[in-house]
Design a protein around this motif. Sequence first.
Motif, PDB file in Angstrom:
ATOM      1  N   PHE A 185       3.677   6.817   3.594  1.00 56.06           N
ATOM      2  CA  PHE A 185       4.119   5.495   3.591  1.00 56.06           C
ATOM      3  C   PHE A 185       3.515   4.163   3.397  1.00 56.06           C
ATOM      4  O   PHE A 185       2.339   4.357   2.367  1.00 56.06           O
ATOM      5  N   LYS A 227      -1.332  15.773   9.894  1.00 57.08           N
ATOM      6  CA  LYS A 227      -1.451  14.158  10.427  1.00 57.08           C
ATOM      7  C   LYS A 227      -2.335  13.662   9.423  1.00 57.08           C
ATOM      8  O   LYS A 227      -2.681  12.127  10.088  1.00 57.08           O
ATOM      9  N   PHE A 228      -3.533  13.970   8.748  1.00 56.43           N
ATOM     10  CA  PHE A 228      -4.929  13.227   8.295  1.00 56.43           C
ATOM     11  C   PHE A 228      -4.131  12.361   7.841  1.00 56.43           C
ATOM     12  O   PHE A 228      -3.421  12.326   6.343  1.00 56.43           O
ATOM     13  N   LEU A 229      -4.575  10.662   7.428  1.00 55.04           N
ATOM     14  CA  LEU A 229      -3.902   9.309   6.708  1.00 55.04           C
ATOM     15  C   LEU A 229      -4.743   8.862   5.945  1.00 55.04           C
ATOM     16  O   LEU A 229      -6.218   8.644   6.553  1.00 55.04           O
ATOM     17  N   MET A 288       0.562  10.599  18.968  1.00 56.27           N
ATOM     18  CA  MET A 288      -0.904  10.626  17.833  1.00 56.27           C
ATOM     19  C   MET A 288      -0.824   8.652  18.067  1.00 56.27           C
ATOM     20  O   MET A 288      -0.786   8.191  17.985  1.00 56.27           O
ATOM     21  N   ILE A 300      -7.347  -1.333  -5.765  1.00 54.78           N
ATOM     22  CA  ILE A 300      -7.397   0.039  -5.277  1.00 54.78           C
ATOM     23  C   ILE A 300      -6.563   1.302  -5.932  1.00 54.78           C
ATOM     24  O   ILE A 300      -4.690   1.546  -5.149  1.00 54.78           O
ATOM     25  N   PHE A 350       4.323  -0.927   8.742  1.00 57.59           N
ATOM     26  CA  PHE A 350       4.244   0.023   7.836  1.00 57.59           C
ATOM     27  C   PHE A 350       5.756   0.493   8.019  1.00 57.59           C
ATOM     28  O   PHE A 350       6.632  -0.036   8.561  1.00 57.59           O
ATOM     29  N   GLY A 351       6.002   1.220   6.216  1.00 55.65           N
ATOM     30  CA  GLY A 351       7.521   1.511   6.948  1.00 55.65           C
ATOM     31  C   GLY A 351       7.473   2.816   7.833  1.00 55.65           C
ATOM     32  O   GLY A 351       6.791   3.280   8.155  1.00 55.65           O
ATOM     33  N   SER A 352       8.836   3.648   7.736  1.00 54.81           N
ATOM     34  CA  SER A 352       8.680   4.867   8.507  1.00 54.81           C
ATOM     35  C   SER A 352       8.479   6.039   7.576  1.00 54.81           C
ATOM     36  O   SER A 352       8.901   7.202   8.277  1.00 54.81           O
ATOM     37  N   GLY A 353       8.038   6.173   6.938  1.00 54.16           N
ATOM     38  CA  GLY A 353       7.494   6.872   5.892  1.00 54.16           C
ATOM     39  C   GLY A 353       8.280   7.599   5.603  1.00 54.16           C
ATOM     40  O   GLY A 353      10.051   7.984   5.656  1.00 54.16           O
ATOM     41  N   THR A 354       8.746   9.024   4.102  1.00 53.58           N
ATOM     42  CA  THR A 354       8.903   9.746   3.054  1.00 53.58           C
ATOM     43  C   THR A 354       8.574  11.163   3.468  1.00 53.58           C
ATOM     44  O   THR A 354       7.061  11.654   3.100  1.00 53.58           O
ATOM     45  N   ILE A 376      -5.298   6.001   2.300  1.00 51.50           N
ATOM     46  CA  ILE A 376      -4.776   5.317   1.493  1.00 51.50           C
ATOM     47  C   ILE A 376      -4.754   5.280   0.326  1.00 51.50           C
ATOM     48  O   ILE A 376      -5.778   6.750  -0.275  1.00 51.50           O
ATOM     49  N   GLU A 384      -7.607   5.210  -5.163  1.00 51.85           N
ATOM     50  CA  GLU A 384      -8.414   6.528  -4.062  1.00 51.85           C
ATOM     51  C   GLU A 384      -8.329   7.533  -4.866  1.00 51.85           C
ATOM     52  O   GLU A 384      -8.175   8.958  -3.950  1.00 51.85           O
ATOM     53  N   PHE A 436      -8.039   6.042   8.572  1.00 46.25           N
ATOM     54  CA  PHE A 436      -8.189   6.697   9.612  1.00 46.25           C
ATOM     55  C   PHE A 436      -9.119   7.421  10.407  1.00 46.25           C
ATOM     56  O   PHE A 436      -9.195   7.988   9.093  1.00 46.25           O
ATOM     57  N   TYR A 454       0.571  -1.614   0.030  1.00 48.67           N
ATOM     58  CA  TYR A 454       0.160  -0.220   0.090  1.00 48.67           C
ATOM     59  C   TYR A 454       1.130   1.260  -0.180  1.00 48.67           C
ATOM     60  O   TYR A 454       1.937   1.094   0.632  1.00 48.67           O
ATOM     61  N   TYR A 466      -0.077   5.153   1.699  1.00 51.26           N
ATOM     62  CA  TYR A 466      -0.459   6.071   1.763  1.00 51.26           C
ATOM     63  C   TYR A 466       0.120   7.493   2.378  1.00 51.26           C
ATOM     64  O   TYR A 466       0.965   7.263   2.210  1.00 51.26           O
ATOM     65  N   PHE A 508      -4.179   6.809  16.427  1.00 54.15           N
ATOM     66  CA  PHE A 508      -4.980   7.424  15.329  1.00 54.15           C
ATOM     67  C   PHE A 508      -6.294   5.254  16.133  1.00 54.15           C
ATOM     68  O   PHE A 508      -5.458   4.638  15.504  1.00 54.15           O
ATOM     69  N   GLN A 531       0.067  10.797   4.746  1.00 52.36           N
ATOM     70  CA  GLN A 531      -0.201  11.700   5.202  1.00 52.36           C
ATOM     71  C   GLN A 531      -0.107  13.541   5.522  1.00 52.36           C
ATOM     72  O   GLN A 531       1.339  13.781   5.208  1.00 52.36           O
ATOM     73  N   ARG A 571       7.296   9.117  13.726  1.00 48.40           N
ATOM     74  CA  ARG A 571       7.344   9.249  12.603  1.00 48.40           C
ATOM     75  C   ARG A 571       6.360   8.140  12.677  1.00 48.40           C
ATOM     76  O   ARG A 571       5.742   6.966  11.719  1.00 48.40           O
ATOM     77  N   GLN A 572       6.658   6.889  12.890  1.00 47.02           N
ATOM     78  CA  GLN A 572       6.506   5.610  12.856  1.00 47.02           C
ATOM     79  C   GLN A 572       5.363   4.810  13.401  1.00 47.02           C
ATOM     80  O   GLN A 572       4.899   5.613  14.303  1.00 47.02           O
TER      81      GLN A 572
END
Lengths: 115, 112
Positions: free
Chosen positions: A90, A41-43, B89, A56, A106-110, A45, A58, B102, A33, A35, B91, A37, B43-44
Amino acid sequence: DTAVSQTPKYLVTQMGNDKSIKCEQNLGHDTMYWYKQDSKKFLKIMFSYNNKELIINETVPNRFSPKSPDKAHLNLHINSLELGDSAVYFCASSPSRGQGWEKLFFGSGTQLSVL
Amino acid sequence: AQTVTQSQPEMSVQEAETVTLSCTYDTSESDYYLFWYKQPPSRQMILVIRQEAYKQQNATENRFSVNFQKAAKSFSLKISDSQLGDAAMYFCAWGNGNKLVFGAGTILRVKS
């Protein structure tokens, strides 16, 4: 070993550029997936792939194109970057439905910053 | 479409005390899961607890427990004996095997 790894962790670029974010998982999962953010902070997909097939999408602008060369990788390519694309992206993976799909990793995000 | 609502943008708790974070959701599906994720400043995304909709018994994980009210579509998280490391935070999320939806998140501050 990191289960879901994404690169780069930070990406700063100018409006109009094209950039890619890479994601790899070493868990043997079938589903991956992306995602997004946003600054509040709204996550949400963006895409989901199962065994390299898109399942999917979206209502993401078609400037965003996911590519899955194999089931362990799901890359995100973004064309003509806009200021509103600035966000944390993410990557995540999970087994297929019926086989522990709820175990999402989840990965740690970019963090993408478009100037 | 499914929606998840977290009505508390921010909560505070004294160290060692108990706090409850609220979550409501809307779905027409009968087979789904509910989750609480924690996102610290690193952030994790960290899974705190999950609940299968078909199970009546509330899930618990050490100091974390949920109050799942299926008819009311409510899924609150209780954190007992709060610790400084719980500050993050949180969720709430709904999932059906294809995706997670979410809520907007609740910032939890822990005071020493």
